[in-house]
Design a protein around this motif. Structure first.
Motif, PDB file in Angstrom:
ATOM      1  N   ALA A  92       2.994  -3.178   5.170  1.00 48.86           N
ATOM      2  CA  ALA A  92       3.033  -2.119   6.193  1.00 48.86           C
ATOM      3  C   ALA A  92       3.261  -0.763   5.530  1.00 48.86           C
ATOM      4  N   ALA A  93       4.138  -0.729   4.505  1.00 50.98           N
ATOM      5  CA  ALA A  93       4.409   0.544   3.811  1.00 50.98           C
ATOM      6  C   ALA A  93       3.150   1.045   3.114  1.00 50.98           C
ATOM      7  N   ILE A  94       2.371   0.141   2.550  1.00 49.47           N
ATOM      8  CA  ILE A  94       1.128   0.558   1.878  1.00 49.47           C
ATOM      9  C   ILE A  94       0.131   1.102   2.899  1.00 49.47           C
ATOM     10  N   VAL A  95       0.066   0.455   4.055  1.00 45.70           N
ATOM     11  CA  VAL A  95      -0.845   0.956   5.102  1.00 45.70           C
ATOM     12  C   VAL A  95      -0.417   2.367   5.519  1.00 45.70           C
ATOM     13  N   LEU A  96       0.891   2.553   5.665  1.00 43.71           N
ATOM     14  CA  LEU A  96       1.389   3.884   6.033  1.00 43.71           C
ATOM     15  C   LEU A  96       1.050   4.898   4.955  1.00 43.71           C
ATOM     16  N   ALA A  97       1.279   4.512   3.688  1.00 40.61           N
ATOM     17  CA  ALA A  97       1.000   5.425   2.576  1.00 40.61           C
ATOM     18  C   ALA A  97      -0.483   5.771   2.526  1.00 40.61           C
ATOM     19  N   ALA A  98      -1.324   4.808   2.888  1.00 35.95           N
ATOM     20  CA  ALA A  98      -2.769   5.065   2.864  1.00 35.95           C
ATOM     21  C   ALA A  98      -3.167   6.058   3.946  1.00 35.95           C
ATOM     22  N   CYS A  99      -2.342   6.135   4.990  1.00 35.30           N
ATOM     23  CA  CYS A  99      -2.644   7.081   6.073  1.00 35.30           C
ATOM     24  C   CYS A  99      -2.208   8.503   5.720  1.00 35.30           C
TER      25      CYS A  99
END
Lengths: 578, 509
Positions: free
Chosen positions: B17-24
């Motif tokens: 989830a943190a990686i998805v957020l960082a990708a945003c």
């Protein structure tokens, strides 16, 4: 028989009547200016009124939630009403209610996805959707074989008409002709079957057919259940399975599924794959599973053979497809095979409840598994079709898999959504499509030989092989869908395509955005249902539970829980002696 | 234990989830906050969450060692610990291919870790099957999406073999659920006939009822044959034993390094775990089927050792070495004696640690010299002493040198095989000797060869030394080395944990 109970009982067909009337009205109105708007209003009104009528005829919910207490059929409009006792043409039970609600919900989704295109065309689509939906709702409540033939034709003819109306694609005309010819063939076979049933059994009423012959309760320990069917009964089964198999897209009765889907518009694919098949599924349940107990053995064998063939045809042909609509056709054919095998399991459960003692109101049986599979895949299919259709632009067709991949992969959210829906259709975990397949595999594996010498009914190893064939089919479909997913998610995007698509996105219509939102919602539902399947499973189990089977398994439980009673082994020996 | 398991599975999911957020978040915004950008950011997030996961699984195992096992879970906890230890290098070598869609790559790796940990922790048989299939799909995406030139065809082969195995396991487990439900009617009068999906319930009830009740015994006599055949066949493909092994070496050699490491560290252990956790309590006396399985495993071990000897590709060499050791472990398990089972588990765990270390070291060599050809790499001892030491420890453990985990596992397995059938033990020993020969030959050539340069020219010692392990890499291999040495020195602590857990799982007094 007086007319009063017939009229009272006919109220259960009110939703279907409303939908059919509004559908015909919409077909007339489709000639005026701005027909899409008017027909959309008519469609919305029909769905709301249909829902209201269905709510008014709702049977009492199961008061003993979580217990073995059954829902009370006929406790709604006809509680204590003589209409329930007679029911010559129509019936009401949890299955009919659940199926009607499901059809209305699905109709709403299909209507949302139908809005894209030229105004008059959209108007006609709404009209045909309402007529098809009326057929499906009627199929849910029919109690007579002739009426069932009318219902299924009403559900399937609109999709054939749609093929004639929207003949833009190169193969559309041929597809329409094939579809029409197959419809006529199915009609002829079903009418012949109904006549044969009428002459052989003296009635075409489902309940009378069931009551005319010895009940499963008496026969449940006897091997003769599997072999006692007469030649006439077997012929009836073959004809009914052929006729309904054409509508369900079961091989070998429906070999033109690929061509028909390929000639249809994407929206038409949804209509062809849903309501006629839903109606066919309901009638198969009424005819084979809830049908004459003496024919359960024959029905089980026939359904297994046709289901196995359908699965193999669907999975093998899906591997070679490069066009999206043909691929979806074979996904649907495969799903039909799964449904047929689940119904074969349901026939065994009905014939020998002792072999499935775990069945309660909360556990999916064969019928529940089949309906669960159909429901979950229908939502995923509608979502996928709506999503892909929303990416169509006038300068870029989306017929081939490569074109679809290019159309969706420039937008991460769309690509992910399409992947989720496609993987769910293939039954990949942890998405919603996985759980019905697990339930169907469990149903297949619970098919047993009858108990002998008082011992437990032992496993029919042939059905282990059938389960393995299902597994092989699932592997093929998963491989196909994963290859497509890789194209959409992981392959590099060519710059030229991005430019074209970026222009296309700006010009996307409001309706296309609505369709994309529908796809997104379906994908979200698929993920949530995949992660938390229990509530939906329980709901479908209650809606489709076989009262007859559960009553017997409950009786077994009560019998064994009584102190001092002999064990099943001893009881079995006693019965054998008798 | 339960809380540890939930936290251990939740952490990688949170990392995803943190990686998805960082990708945003745009790179400019990250740079303004003095945070790493692009693939470095994703790798760092993944490493942080993986380290935390390792700490949690380590805490869980230490608690079990200190308090003693209270259920069958600690057995899975040991496999989870090996997985978590292996995942640190897995994330690190993700850098090899993270120029293409880095967020998705690290997200998938973290998801895969969660899936493997869930597999080892779960008691729900349906969830077990679901996770088994999910791990196959995630590995397929990694191999096909980030693999080499042959990645796609290798991934397809991997998918077909593994999905077939997963479905065999699913069918067997569903059959077991149905069998238990039917047998319960005979065995326990008045019991509500529920469909129990709990692994513990299934593996405890079925053997007990099939010995206590005549009706259930008769039923189980019929059902056991096909149930065990399907289960064992699926797990044999998944392991993989010869002749179903071809997907493994292809996936390891043509897939990205991270996928190869994941297969070595966790993927290859799943079937051993399932054999003991699910199949072991059910099979009773296997009879001739046991002889057949031991023969397949031992011959497979010999074949893999010979393949390891023949290959000049570092990745394939380590793949075949790992498979050879796993086959010996499986032979010990099929010998149906407690020492063999415990030894098999130790060998599987030790094989996981040592194979991961070996493959990681090979991967680092490949990244530094851009080759994996054995004939090109020569004499790295003087230039890369730390990396060479890691290679030596891994090889010594794999071939069963005392005081390392390989010995602790190999000895009881061979003892059990001798007790079962001396010929099997002899063949297993020969397989071990061939494996030792191939690995020593590799060490002699790659590490201790007198030639000091890759391309034949002299390399200055200072420049060459800069190729050795970085401090970060040393930290990453530390848990693997520590595990190899700890279990090698004190095997009885872990063996006791395995023994009690297996007894609880199989309801053996």
């Amino acid at each position: 028989m007086t007319t009063e109970p017939i009229v009272a009982g006919a109220i259960v067909a009110l939703p279907a009547a409303i939908l059919a009337a509004f559908g015909l009205g919409a077909l007339v109105v489709a000639r005026v200016s701005k027909p899409d708007l008017v027909c959309a209003v008519i469609c919305a009104a029909a769905l709301i009124l249909g829902g209201a009528a269905l709510g008014a005829t709702q049977i009492q919910p199961n008061s003993g939630a979580g217990s073995d207490a059954p829902p009370t059929p006929g406790a709604g409009i006809g509680a204590g009403n003589p209409a329930n006792a007679i029911r010559p043409y129509l019936l009401e039970d949890p299955l009919s209610q659940s199926a009607s609600w499901f059809a209305l919900g699905l109709g709403l989704l299909v209507a949302i996805a139908a809005g894209d295109g030229e105004s008059r065309r959209v108007g006609r689509r709404y009209a045909l959707l309402l007529l098809s939906l009326a057929g499906a709702c009627l199929a849910a409540v029919v109690n007579d074989l002739f009426l069932a033939v009318i219902a299924i034709e009403l559900a399937s003819l609109p999709s054939t008409l749609l093929l004639f109306i929207e003949r833009d694609a190169p193969g559309a005309h041929a597809a329409a002709v094939r579809s029409f010819a197959l419809n006529l063939l199915a009609l002829a076979i079903l009418l012949a079957a109904a006549c044969l049933v009428g002459s052989a059994f003296g009635t075409t009423n489902f309940e009378e057919l069931r009551a005319a012959l010895p009940q499963a309760a008496v026969m449940r320990h006897a091997r003769s259940v599997a072999v006692a069917s007469s030649t006439t009964g077997e012929m009836c089964c073959v004809l009914l399975l052929s006729g309904l198999g054409i509508h369900l897209l079961a091989a070998p009765f429906q070999l033109a599924a690929g061509e028909i889907f390929d000639g249809a518009k994407l929206w038409g694919v949804g209509l062809t794959a849903l309501f006629p098949r839903g109606a066919a599924l309901l009638l198969m349940i009424r005819v084979f599973v809830q049908g004459p107990p003496r024919l359960h053995g024959t029905a089980q064998t026939l359904l297994t053979a046709v289901g196995l063939l359908t699965i193999l045809v669907g999975a093998l042909l899906a591997v070679w497809q490069v066009r999206i609509r043909r691929l979806l056709a074979f996904f649907v054919v495969f799903q039909s095979g799964l449904i047929l095998l689940a119904l074969a399991g349901a026939c065994c459960e009905r014939a020998r409840p002792v072999a499935a003692p775990w069945l309660t109101w909360d556990v999916l049986g064969g019928v529940g598994s089949a309906c669960f599979c159909f429901a979950v895949d229908s939502f995923a299919l509608v979502g996928f079709v709506a999503l892909v259709a929303s990416r169509r632009r006038s300068d870029r067709p989306i017929d081939e898999l490569q074109q679809v991949a290019e159309a969706v992969r420039d937008n991460k959210a769309t690509a992910f959504t399409a992947c989720v829906l496609l993987l769910s259709l293939a039954g990949v975990p942890p998405l919603a499509g996985y759980w019905p397949r697990v339930a169907i595999l469990r149903t297949i594996l619970s098919i047993s030989f009858p108990p002998e010498h008082g011992f437990l009914p032992h496993q029919n190893v042939n059905y282990v092989l059938v389960a393995m064939a299902v597994g092989a089919g699932l592997i093929l479909l998963t491989a196909v869908s994963l290859a497509f997913v890789k194209k959409m998610l992981l392959d590099e995007v060519e710059t030229a395509h991005v430019a074209v698509l970026a222009t296309g996105i700006d010009s996307a219509s409001r309706r296309q955005k609505r369709a994309a939102a529908l796809g997104l919602c379906a994908a979200l539902a698929t993920v949530v249902l995949g992660l938390f399947p229990d509530p939906a499973t329980r709901m479908i189990a209650r809606g489709t539970a076989d009262e007859e089977v559960i009553r017997q398994t409950s009786a077994d439980r009560a019998h064994l829980s009584t102190p001092g009673k002999p064990s099943r082994r001893h009881r079995g020996e006693d019965e054998d002696d008798i | 234990m339960f809380q540890f398991a939930v936290i251990a599975v939740a952490l990688p999911l949170l990392g995803t989830a943190a990686i998805v957020l960082a990708a945003c978040v745009s790179d400019d915004r990250l740079a303004a906050l003095h945070l790493p950008t692009g693939s470095r950011a994703y790798r760092r997030i993944a490493l942080i969450f993986t380290t935390m996961t390792f700490a949690v699984t380590l805490g869980s195992t230490i608690t079990d060692l200190a308090l003693g096992p209270r259920g069958p879970e600690p057995f899975g906890g040991l496999f989870a610990l090996v997985t978590a230890a292996a995942w640190l290098p897995v994330i690190y070598v993700g850098a090899e291919r993270d120029r293409k869609r880095p967020a998705m790559l690290y997200g998938l790796l973290l998801l895969l870790e969660a899936v493997f940990l869930g597999l080892f922790f779960t008691d729900d048989s349906l969830l077990f099957c679901l996770l088994l299939e999910a791990s196959t799909l995630l590995l397929f995406l990694l191999i096909s999406g980030w693999g080499g030139q042959e990645g796609e065809s290798v991934a397809r082969k991997f998918l077909v073999y593994n999905l077939a195995a997963d479905l065999f396991v699913l069918i067997a487990i569903l059959g077991l659920v149905v069998a238990r439900a039917r047998m319960s009617t005979e065995a326990t009068t008045g019991l509500k006939y529920d469909l129990s999906y709990s692994l513990s319930t299934l593996t405890q009830d079925v053997p007990r009822w099939s010995t206590d009740e005549i009706g259930a015994q008769e039923y189980w006599r019929h059902a056991r044959r096909w149930l065990l055949a399907a289960l064992v066949f699926g797990l044999v493909i998944k392991t993989p034993l010869a002749p179903f092994h071809t997907w493994f070496s292809g996936a390891v050699s043509e897939g990205p390094l991270c996928a190869g490491l994941a297969l070595m560290g966790a993927g290859g252990r799943v079937s051993t775990y399932a054999l003991i956790r699910v199949a072991g309590p059910l099979w009773g006396d296997l009879g001739t089927m046991g002889d057949l399985l031991v023969a397949i495993a031992v011959l497979g071990a010999m074949y893999q050792s010979l393949l390891a000897l023949a290959h000049g590709d570092l990745r394939k060499l380590s793949a075949h070495a790992s498979l050879s050791l796993t086959a010996i472990a499986i032979a010990g398990i099929f010998a149906q004696q407690l020492p063999g089972t415990i030894g098999g588990v130790l060998l599987a765990l030790g094989g996981g640690l040592a194979s991961t270390l070996l493959f990681f070291a090979f991967g680092l060599l490949e990244l530094r010299f851009e080759t994996r050809d054995l004939s090109v790499l020569e004499g790295i001892w003087r230039r890369m002493p730390h990396l060479s030491s890691a290679l030596v420890i891994a090889v010594f453990s794999l071939i069963g040198i005392p005081a390392l985990v390989g010995f602790a596992g190999l000895y009881p397995v061979l003892a059990a095989l001798f007790a079962y059938e001396w010929l099997g033990a002899l063949l297993a020993m020969i397989a071990g000797l061939i494996l030792a020969w191939s690995l020593f030959w590799m060490l002699e050539r790659v590490v201790f060869s007198p030639q000091a340069a890759v391309d034949g020219t002299a390399v200055p010692p200072t420049a060459a030394r800069s190729n050795d392990l970085l401090p970060m890499e040393l930290w990453l291999i530390a848990p693997l080395v520590a595990g190899i040495i700890f279990v090698g020195i004190r095997p009885q602590a872990v063996a006791h944990l395995i023994d009690v857990s297996i007894r609880i799982a199989s309801f053996t007094p």
